[in-house]
Scaffold this motif. Structure first.
Motif, PDB file in Angstrom:
ATOM      1  N   SER A   1       0.858  -1.181   0.000  1.00 41.76           N
ATOM      2  CA  SER A   1       0.000   0.000   0.000  1.00 41.76           C
ATOM      3  C   SER A   1       0.897   1.235   0.000  1.00 41.76           C
ATOM      4  CB  SER A   1      -0.884   0.006   1.254  1.00 41.76           C
ATOM      5  OG  SER A   1      -0.077   0.024   2.425  1.00 41.76           O
ATOM      6  N   SER A   2       0.306   2.393  -0.133  1.00 41.29           N
ATOM      7  CA  SER A   2       1.115   3.611  -0.150  1.00 41.29           C
ATOM      8  C   SER A   2       1.842   3.807   1.169  1.00 41.29           C
ATOM      9  CB  SER A   2       0.237   4.833  -0.454  1.00 41.29           C
ATOM     10  OG  SER A   2      -0.829   4.933   0.473  1.00 41.29           O
ATOM     11  N   LEU A   3       1.157   3.603   2.302  1.00 42.42           N
ATOM     12  CA  LEU A   3       1.820   3.767   3.588  1.00 42.42           C
ATOM     13  C   LEU A   3       2.823   2.646   3.825  1.00 42.42           C
ATOM     14  CD1 LEU A   3       2.111   5.506   6.073  1.00 42.42           C
ATOM     15  CD2 LEU A   3       0.338   4.139   7.189  1.00 42.42           C
ATOM     16  N   GLY A   4       2.516   1.456   3.333  1.00 38.97           N
ATOM     17  CA  GLY A   4       3.461   0.346   3.444  1.00 38.97           C
ATOM     18  C   GLY A   4       4.770   0.683   2.756  1.00 38.97           C
ATOM     19  N   THR A   5       4.678   1.280   1.583  1.00 41.51           N
ATOM     20  CA  THR A   5       5.877   1.692   0.840  1.00 41.51           C
ATOM     21  C   THR A   5       6.639   2.769   1.591  1.00 41.51           C
ATOM     22  OG1 THR A   5       4.829   1.169  -1.279  1.00 41.51           O
ATOM     23  CG2 THR A   5       6.729   2.665  -1.332  1.00 41.51           C
ATOM     24  N   ILE A   6       5.904   3.720   2.154  1.00 44.36           N
ATOM     25  CA  ILE A   6       6.532   4.815   2.900  1.00 44.36           C
ATOM     26  C   ILE A   6       7.279   4.289   4.118  1.00 44.36           C
ATOM     27  CG2 ILE A   6       5.976   6.765   4.416  1.00 44.36           C
ATOM     28  CD1 ILE A   6       3.830   7.533   2.305  1.00 44.36           C
ATOM     29  N   ILE A   7       6.655   3.394   4.863  1.00 45.28           N
ATOM     30  CA  ILE A   7       7.308   2.822   6.041  1.00 45.28           C
ATOM     31  C   ILE A   7       8.521   2.002   5.618  1.00 45.28           C
ATOM     32  CG2 ILE A   7       7.045   1.144   7.918  1.00 45.28           C
ATOM     33  CD1 ILE A   7       4.165   2.152   8.225  1.00 45.28           C
ATOM     34  N   SER A   8       8.406   1.296   4.508  1.00 43.65           N
ATOM     35  CA  SER A   8       9.526   0.517   3.981  1.00 43.65           C
ATOM     36  C   SER A   8      10.714   1.419   3.664  1.00 43.65           C
ATOM     37  CB  SER A   8       9.092  -0.233   2.718  1.00 43.65           C
ATOM     38  OG  SER A   8      10.174  -0.917   2.131  1.00 43.65           O
ATOM     39  N   ILE A   9      10.447   2.572   3.080  1.00 43.13           N
ATOM     40  CA  ILE A   9      11.502   3.544   2.769  1.00 43.13           C
ATOM     41  C   ILE A   9      12.157   4.030   4.059  1.00 43.13           C
ATOM     42  CG2 ILE A   9      11.941   5.879   1.885  1.00 43.13           C
ATOM     43  CD1 ILE A   9       9.682   5.308  -0.181  1.00 43.13           C
ATOM     44  N   GLY A  10      11.341   4.287   5.072  1.00 38.65           N
ATOM     45  CA  GLY A  10      11.865   4.729   6.358  1.00 38.65           C
ATOM     46  C   GLY A  10      12.752   3.683   7.006  1.00 38.65           C
ATOM     47  N   LEU A  11      12.339   2.423   6.929  1.00 41.73           N
ATOM     48  CA  LEU A  11      13.128   1.328   7.491  1.00 41.73           C
ATOM     49  C   LEU A  11      14.460   1.183   6.756  1.00 41.73           C
ATOM     50  CD1 LEU A  11      10.298  -1.325   7.986  1.00 41.73           C
ATOM     51  CD2 LEU A  11      11.537  -0.131   9.802  1.00 41.73           C
ATOM     52  N   MET A  12      14.435   1.411   5.457  1.00 40.33           N
ATOM     53  CA  MET A  12      15.666   1.332   4.680  1.00 40.33           C
ATOM     54  C   MET A  12      16.629   2.453   5.075  1.00 40.33           C
ATOM     55  SD  MET A  12      16.173   1.148   0.527  1.00 40.33           S
ATOM     56  CE  MET A  12      15.160  -0.340   0.442  1.00 40.33           C
ATOM     57  N   GLY A  13      16.083   3.627   5.335  1.00 42.66           N
ATOM     58  CA  GLY A  13      16.906   4.744   5.792  1.00 42.66           C
ATOM     59  C   GLY A  13      17.532   4.438   7.143  1.00 42.66           C
ATOM     60  N   MET A  14      16.770   3.818   8.025  1.00 42.17           N
ATOM     61  CA  MET A  14      17.291   3.434   9.333  1.00 42.17           C
ATOM     62  C   MET A  14      18.401   2.398   9.179  1.00 42.17           C
ATOM     63  SD  MET A  14      13.905   3.241  11.789  1.00 42.17           S
ATOM     64  CE  MET A  14      14.922   3.021  13.272  1.00 42.17           C
ATOM     65  N   ALA A  15      18.236   1.498   8.214  1.00 37.48           N
ATOM     66  CA  ALA A  15      19.235   0.457   7.975  1.00 37.48           C
ATOM     67  C   ALA A  15      20.595   1.069   7.646  1.00 37.48           C
ATOM     68  CB  ALA A  15      18.778  -0.453   6.835  1.00 37.48           C
ATOM     69  N   LYS A  16      20.597   2.100   6.832  1.00 42.20           N
ATOM     70  CA  LYS A  16      21.852   2.752   6.455  1.00 42.20           C
ATOM     71  C   LYS A  16      22.525   3.380   7.664  1.00 42.20           C
ATOM     72  CE  LYS A  16      20.321   3.788   1.734  1.00 42.20           C
ATOM     73  NZ  LYS A  16      19.983   4.863   0.767  1.00 42.20           N
ATOM     74  N   SER A  17      21.721   3.967   8.535  1.00 42.40           N
ATOM     75  CA  SER A  17      22.256   4.648   9.707  1.00 42.40           C
ATOM     76  C   SER A  17      22.802   3.665  10.749  1.00 42.40           C
ATOM     77  CB  SER A  17      21.166   5.513  10.343  1.00 42.40           C
ATOM     78  OG  SER A  17      21.654   6.218  11.462  1.00 42.40           O
ATOM     79  N   LEU A  18      22.203   2.478  10.828  1.00 39.14           N
ATOM     80  CA  LEU A  18      22.575   1.496  11.848  1.00 39.14           C
ATOM     81  C   LEU A  18      23.522   0.412  11.330  1.00 39.14           C
ATOM     82  CD1 LEU A  18      19.058   1.066  13.490  1.00 39.14           C
ATOM     83  CD2 LEU A  18      21.033   2.231  14.496  1.00 39.14           C
ATOM     84  N   LYS A  19      23.973   0.566  10.119  1.00 36.66           N
ATOM     85  CA  LYS A  19      24.852  -0.434   9.505  1.00 36.66           C
ATOM     86  C   LYS A  19      26.070  -0.713  10.383  1.00 36.66           C
ATOM     87  CE  LYS A  19      27.422  -1.390   5.232  1.00 36.66           C
ATOM     88  NZ  LYS A  19      27.797  -0.873   3.892  1.00 36.66           N
ATOM     89  N   GLY A  20      26.312  -1.986  10.657  1.00 38.23           N
ATOM     90  CA  GLY A  20      27.473  -2.387  11.429  1.00 38.23           C
ATOM     91  C   GLY A  20      27.295  -2.336  12.936  1.00 38.23           C
ATOM     92  N   LYS A  21      26.166  -1.838  13.414  1.00 39.63           N
ATOM     93  CA  LYS A  21      25.928  -1.731  14.852  1.00 39.63           C
ATOM     94  C   LYS A  21      25.167  -2.953  15.369  1.00 39.63           C
ATOM     95  CE  LYS A  21      25.594   3.360  14.813  1.00 39.63           C
ATOM     96  NZ  LYS A  21      26.826   3.638  15.553  1.00 39.63           N
ATOM     97  N   THR A  22      25.559  -3.447  16.528  1.00 40.02           N
ATOM     98  CA  THR A  22      24.824  -4.545  17.164  1.00 40.02           C
ATOM     99  C   THR A  22      24.070  -4.044  18.394  1.00 40.02           C
ATOM    100  OG1 THR A  22      26.782  -5.133  18.464  1.00 40.02           O
ATOM    101  CG2 THR A  22      26.444  -6.307  16.377  1.00 40.02           C
ATOM    102  N   ASP A  23      24.312  -2.789  18.744  1.00 38.36           N
ATOM    103  CA  ASP A  23      23.637  -2.186  19.885  1.00 38.36           C
ATOM    104  C   ASP A  23      23.520  -0.678  19.628  1.00 38.36           C
ATOM    105  OD1 ASP A  23      22.762  -2.844  22.813  1.00 38.36           O
ATOM    106  OD2 ASP A  23      23.900  -0.972  22.959  1.00 38.36           O
ATOM    107  N   ALA A  24      22.407  -0.097  20.060  1.00 41.44           N
ATOM    108  CA  ALA A  24      22.207   1.339  19.841  1.00 41.44           C
ATOM    109  C   ALA A  24      21.401   1.936  20.987  1.00 41.44           C
ATOM    110  CB  ALA A  24      21.481   1.576  18.514  1.00 41.44           C
ATOM    111  N   GLY A  25      21.847   3.089  21.481  1.00 38.92           N
ATOM    112  CA  GLY A  25      21.118   3.805  22.515  1.00 38.92           C
ATOM    113  C   GLY A  25      20.110   4.740  21.871  1.00 38.92           C
ATOM    114  N   ILE A  26      19.387   5.474  22.692  1.00 40.01           N
ATOM    115  CA  ILE A  26      18.360   6.378  22.173  1.00 40.01           C
ATOM    116  C   ILE A  26      18.920   7.420  21.205  1.00 40.01           C
ATOM    117  CG2 ILE A  26      16.805   8.261  22.854  1.00 40.01           C
ATOM    118  CD1 ILE A  26      15.768   6.519  25.056  1.00 40.01           C
ATOM    119  N   PRO A  27      20.098   7.999  21.448  1.00 39.59           N
ATOM    120  CA  PRO A  27      20.636   8.963  20.474  1.00 39.59           C
ATOM    121  C   PRO A  27      20.832   8.340  19.089  1.00 39.59           C
ATOM    122  CG  PRO A  27      21.786   9.189  22.551  1.00 39.59           C
ATOM    123  CD  PRO A  27      20.954   7.952  22.668  1.00 39.59           C
TER     124      PRO A  27
END
Length: 206
Positions: free
Chosen positions: A76-102
């Motif tokens: 769906s349109s929102l499904g695609t949007i959330i998928s894009i957001g998750l992909m953006g998060m993936a790039k930011s968290l690449k290589g991390k096994t643990d992450a704090g709130i920041p």
């Protein structure tokens, strides 16, 4: 956040989406296709099931996988949007096994930036951004507060952001056809954003 805590958070979010499935359908029927609750329930259940079973520990790789799963199970349109957001998060968290709130806040902000670029949207246009962005702002400036308190404050901000969409006019998707008639109606996508924070808060209370 590590894989274990992430599994708990997504399981809680999935439960919240299931509980609100019919409500989201009702909201979407006012100026959409009426399938919002169905797709959000299916999408978050699928990603929750994946995280519960995976042996992967790299958060970036996990979020990349979640992006594909969500896009496939919530077509769906929102499904695609959330998928894009998750992909953006993936790039930011690449290589991390643990992450704090920041780190989480930074990853979510990267996800939001990806959504705004791809969807050509911004806060104030009656979308999921209107609840996600205020919540993320709270996370960014949480300081040394306890995690449960931070997420509760983020939920409060996201809830207020979602409620504010009643005063907005839709400019994206099918809802845009309703133009002025969309004013006074709560945006279903913004409610989904609020429910994401609600699910995480519930995880900390359990």
């Amino acid at each position: 956040m590590n894989v274990k805590s992430m599994a708990g958070a997504f399981a809680s979010i999935s439960g919240i989406m299931t509980e609100n499935k019919d409500y989201l359908v009702e909201l979407d029927q006012q100026n959409g296709d009426g399938d919002l609750g169905i797709y959000m329930d299916a999408g978050f259940k699928a990603v929750s099931d994946y995280i519960a079973a995976t042996e992967e520990t790299d958060l970036g790789k996990i979020f990349l996988k979640l992006s594909g799963i969500f896009n496939e199970t919530a077509p769906s349109s929102l499904g695609t949007i959330i998928s894009i957001g998750l992909m953006g998060m993936a790039k930011s968290l690449k290589g991390k096994t643990d992450a704090g709130i920041p780190e989480i806040a930074g990853a979510m902000e990267t996800g939001i930036a990806a959504i705004m670029e791809k969807a050509k949207s911004k806060p104030g246009e009656k979308t999921i951004l209107d609840s996600l962005c205020p919540g993320i702002e709270v996370l960014k400036y949480s300081g040394s507060q306890e995690e449960a308190v931070v997420w509760a404050n983020a939920l409060e901000a996201a809830s207020k952001g979602s409620e504010s969409t009643k005063d907005m006019k839709s400019v994206h998707g099918r809802a845009a056809y309703y133009a002025e008639k969309s004013i006074g109606i709560l945006d279903g996508g913004s409610v989904v954003g609020k429910l994401i924070f609600e699910g995480i808060c519930k995880k900390y209370k359990s």
